[in-house]
Design a protein around this motif. Structure first.
Motif, PDB file in Angstrom:
ATOM      1  N   GLN A   3       0.803  -1.207   0.000  1.00  0.00           N
ATOM      2  CA  GLN A   3       0.000   0.000   0.000  1.00  0.00           C
ATOM      3  C   GLN A   3       0.841   1.264   0.000  1.00  0.00           C
ATOM      4  N   GLY A   4       2.131   1.180  -0.246  1.00  0.00           N
ATOM      5  CA  GLY A   4       2.970   2.294   0.149  1.00  0.00           C
ATOM      6  C   GLY A   4       3.030   2.340   1.654  1.00  0.00           C
ATOM      7  N   LEU A   5       3.040   1.153   2.315  1.00  0.00           N
ATOM      8  CA  LEU A   5       2.903   1.083   3.762  1.00  0.00           C
ATOM      9  C   LEU A   5       4.220   0.836   4.462  1.00  0.00           C
ATOM     10  N   SER A   6       5.287   0.771   3.768  1.00  0.00           N
ATOM     11  CA  SER A   6       6.566   0.581   4.423  1.00  0.00           C
ATOM     12  C   SER A   6       7.599   1.450   3.739  1.00  0.00           C
ATOM     13  N   SER A   7       8.718   1.637   4.432  1.00  0.00           N
ATOM     14  CA  SER A   7       9.742   2.510   3.866  1.00  0.00           C
ATOM     15  C   SER A   7      10.317   1.944   2.584  1.00  0.00           C
ATOM     16  N   SER A   8      10.158   0.634   2.378  1.00  0.00           N
ATOM     17  CA  SER A   8      10.665   0.035   1.146  1.00  0.00           C
ATOM     18  C   SER A   8       9.643   0.052   0.026  1.00  0.00           C
ATOM     19  N   ALA A 170      -5.861  -0.973  15.165  1.00  0.00           N
ATOM     20  CA  ALA A 170      -5.118  -1.447  13.999  1.00  0.00           C
ATOM     21  C   ALA A 170      -4.256  -0.334  13.421  1.00  0.00           C
ATOM     22  N   HIS A 171      -3.122  -0.721  12.866  1.00  0.00           N
ATOM     23  CA  HIS A 171      -2.198   0.221  12.236  1.00  0.00           C
ATOM     24  C   HIS A 171      -2.069  -0.091  10.761  1.00  0.00           C
ATOM     25  N   SER A 172      -2.141   0.949   9.933  1.00  0.00           N
ATOM     26  CA  SER A 172      -1.811   0.840   8.524  1.00  0.00           C
ATOM     27  C   SER A 172      -2.668  -0.228   7.847  1.00  0.00           C
ATOM     28  N   LEU A 173      -2.051  -1.176   7.138  1.00  0.00           N
ATOM     29  CA  LEU A 173      -2.845  -2.175   6.424  1.00  0.00           C
ATOM     30  C   LEU A 173      -3.625  -3.080   7.377  1.00  0.00           C
ATOM     31  N   GLY A 174      -3.201  -3.148   8.644  1.00  0.00           N
ATOM     32  CA  GLY A 174      -4.001  -3.853   9.632  1.00  0.00           C
ATOM     33  C   GLY A 174      -5.397  -3.279   9.754  1.00  0.00           C
ATOM     34  N   SER A 175      -5.562  -1.999   9.415  1.00  0.00           N
ATOM     35  CA  SER A 175      -6.894  -1.381   9.433  1.00  0.00           C
ATOM     36  C   SER A 175      -7.780  -1.962   8.341  1.00  0.00           C
ATOM     37  N   ASP A 258       1.699  12.209   6.961  1.00  0.00           N
ATOM     38  CA  ASP A 258       2.051  10.806   6.769  1.00  0.00           C
ATOM     39  C   ASP A 258       2.620  10.624   5.368  1.00  0.00           C
ATOM     40  N   ARG A 259       3.853  10.122   5.265  1.00  0.00           N
ATOM     41  CA  ARG A 259       4.526   9.985   3.978  1.00  0.00           C
ATOM     42  C   ARG A 259       4.319   8.604   3.357  1.00  0.00           C
ATOM     43  N   GLU A 260       3.602   7.723   4.046  1.00  0.00           N
ATOM     44  CA  GLU A 260       3.423   6.364   3.525  1.00  0.00           C
ATOM     45  C   GLU A 260       1.979   6.057   3.149  1.00  0.00           C
ATOM     46  N   VAL A 261       1.030   6.606   3.875  1.00  0.00           N
ATOM     47  CA  VAL A 261      -0.385   6.484   3.516  1.00  0.00           C
ATOM     48  C   VAL A 261      -0.989   7.880   3.616  1.00  0.00           C
ATOM     49  N   GLY A 283       3.011  16.013  12.582  1.00  0.00           N
ATOM     50  CA  GLY A 283       4.419  15.760  12.857  1.00  0.00           C
ATOM     51  C   GLY A 283       4.757  14.403  13.430  1.00  0.00           C
ATOM     52  N   LEU A 284       3.801  13.470  13.472  1.00  0.00           N
ATOM     53  CA  LEU A 284       4.069  12.140  14.035  1.00  0.00           C
ATOM     54  C   LEU A 284       4.309  11.082  12.970  1.00  0.00           C
ATOM     55  N   GLY A 285       4.004  11.387  11.722  1.00  0.00           N
ATOM     56  CA  GLY A 285       4.280  10.464  10.640  1.00  0.00           C
ATOM     57  C   GLY A 285       3.472   9.184  10.711  1.00  0.00           C
ATOM     58  N   HIS A 286       4.008   8.158  10.075  1.00  0.00           N
ATOM     59  CA  HIS A 286       3.268   6.897   9.947  1.00  0.00           C
ATOM     60  C   HIS A 286       3.565   5.918  11.073  1.00  0.00           C
ATOM     61  N   ARG A 287       4.729   6.019  11.702  1.00  0.00           N
ATOM     62  CA  ARG A 287       5.133   5.032  12.703  1.00  0.00           C
ATOM     63  C   ARG A 287       5.322   5.636  14.088  1.00  0.00           C
ATOM     64  N   ARG A 288       5.908   6.811  14.162  1.00  0.00           N
ATOM     65  CA  ARG A 288       6.122   7.434  15.468  1.00  0.00           C
ATOM     66  C   ARG A 288       4.798   7.687  16.183  1.00  0.00           C
ATOM     67  N   ILE A 289       3.723   7.744  15.440  1.00  0.00           N
ATOM     68  CA  ILE A 289       2.396   7.964  16.012  1.00  0.00           C
ATOM     69  C   ILE A 289       2.019   6.862  17.002  1.00  0.00           C
ATOM     70  N   LEU A 290       2.591   5.655  16.847  1.00  0.00           N
ATOM     71  CA  LEU A 290       2.277   4.545  17.741  1.00  0.00           C
ATOM     72  C   LEU A 290       2.923   4.700  19.113  1.00  0.00           C
ATOM     73  N   GLN A 291       3.805   5.666  19.273  1.00  0.00           N
ATOM     74  CA  GLN A 291       4.488   5.860  20.544  1.00  0.00           C
ATOM     75  C   GLN A 291       4.137   7.178  21.215  1.00  0.00           C
ATOM     76  N   ASP A 292       3.209   7.914  20.648  1.00  0.00           N
ATOM     77  CA  ASP A 292       2.865   9.225  21.193  1.00  0.00           C
ATOM     78  C   ASP A 292       1.901   9.073  22.370  1.00  0.00           C
ATOM     79  N   ALA A 293       2.255   9.676  23.507  1.00  0.00           N
ATOM     80  CA  ALA A 293       1.452   9.525  24.722  1.00  0.00           C
ATOM     81  C   ALA A 293       0.049  10.106  24.546  1.00  0.00           C
ATOM     82  N   GLY A 294      -0.074  11.233  23.845  1.00  0.00           N
ATOM     83  CA  GLY A 294      -1.384  11.834  23.629  1.00  0.00           C
ATOM     84  C   GLY A 294      -2.281  10.954  22.779  1.00  0.00           C
TER      85      GLY A 294
END
Length: 322
Positions: A3-8, A170-175, A258-261, A283-294
């Motif tokens: 899906q354009g879901l990974s850096s590769s 769910a995250h990304s294609l898991g959605s 988000d630069r991937e989706v 500013g959280l992007g596609h992956r860092r968003i999973l670690q944001d406390a808010g």
């Protein structure tokens, strides 16, 4: 499905490249263009392998520590060839069960920050590695190939194994896999989709265009893959699930940059699913968003005991978290 879901992934992301990398990309595009003209059947097969080939994610230290703390066992995917095992991880002993579904090329360990946040909120947490991901068995087409459909079957196997599931995060294609599972009858009271893609056909068409592959080759690849998928590509449209099936209250979280989706994908899902809310971050992007406390606090609030009702404070269609 890719899906354009990974850096590769060559899908939706636009990235800065060095001149050398740009030259390599141009050469690869030329090869795909030539293959489309000279050998369309072979190029369609190569595109199919690329699209259905997930990248390999390697757990970092935090992910490995999370998995070490888990009670791990197996769920079985049955009914599509020989039974296959899905690795299931559990944390917590009381509270509603929340099932976590990783994305393309992901694994259960990527949820380390979310698991801790949900445990602190009094929930039990279950995560899994989809077939051809992490510690789970290979899928029907081997360890290097899988699909969103197979990810959805993995999710359903984990859900039935874990017992009544209160909510799915769910995250990304898991959605998209979650949407398919809901369409198949997954009885969740709430869902959260983080950086979700909306439409598999559109994403694959974008990738094909970026590679220089013509529409005839793309159409051939999709027709060929429909034979073993057992359903048309039109079935993998996430907004349509909400238009045609009962769906639970859903929180869609998507970063504006988000630069991937694309953020527009999440907005389309939120607009189509009844009772859906759209939470936009910056500013959280596609992956860092999973670690944001808010973000994690908002997830815990949404899937709490009152998740089946519209929640106050989430009515705005676009809310930025700093």
């Amino acid at each position: 499905m890719r899906q354009g879901l990974s850096s590769s992934s060559p899908g939706t992301a636009v990235k800065r490249t060095t001149p050398a990398l740009g030259a390599l990309a141009a050469l690869a595009r030329l090869r795909w263009q030539a293959g489309s003209l000279i050998n369309p059947a072979g190029t369609a097969r190569a595109l199919e392998r690329l699209w259905f080939g997930p990248p390999r994610g390697t757990p970092n230290g935090a992910a490995l520590r999370l998995l070490d703390r888990a009670r791990a066992d197996w769920a079985l995917v049955v009914g599509h060839g020989p039974s296959r095992r899905v690795r299931v991880y559990r944390w917590g002993n009381s509270g509603p069960v929340v099932l976590l579904a990783h994305g393309w090329g992901g694994h259960a360990g990527q949820w380390h920050a979310v698991v801790d946040g949900l445990l602190a909120a009094g929930m039990r947490v279950v995560a899994f590695d989809a077939l051809s991901h992490g510690a789970s068995d290979a899928g029907v087409r081997g360890s290097t190939q899988t699909s969103v459909l197979e990810m959805s079957r993995s999710l359903l196997a984990a859900a039935w194994h874990a017992g009544p599931v209160h909510a799915v995060v769910a995250h990304s294609l898991g959605s998209a896999a979650t949407a398919l599972a809901i369409r198949e009858g997954l009885p969740a009271r709430a869902a959260v989709m983080i950086g979700p893609p909306a439409d598999m056909h559109a994403a694959c068409a974008t990738m094909a265009w970026n590679l220089g592959i013509g529409p005839r080759v793309l159409a051939r690849m999709q027709r060929d893959s429909e034979q073993w998928l057992g359903m048309p590509w039109s079935a993998f449209n996430v907004p349509d699930v909400g238009r045609t099936r009962p769906v639970p209250p859903t929180l869609v979280i998507h970063d504006r940059h988000d630069r991937e989706v694309r953020w527009e994908d999440g907005a389309a899902i939120a607009g189509a699913w009844p009772q859906a809310q759209l939470l936009t971050t910056e500013g959280l992007g596609h992956r860092r968003i999973l670690q944001d406390a808010g973000v994690i606090a908002r997830i815990a609030d949404f899937i709490g005991p009152a998740a089946a009702q519209p929640l106050p404070g989430l009515a705005l269609p676009d809310l930025a978290l700093q």
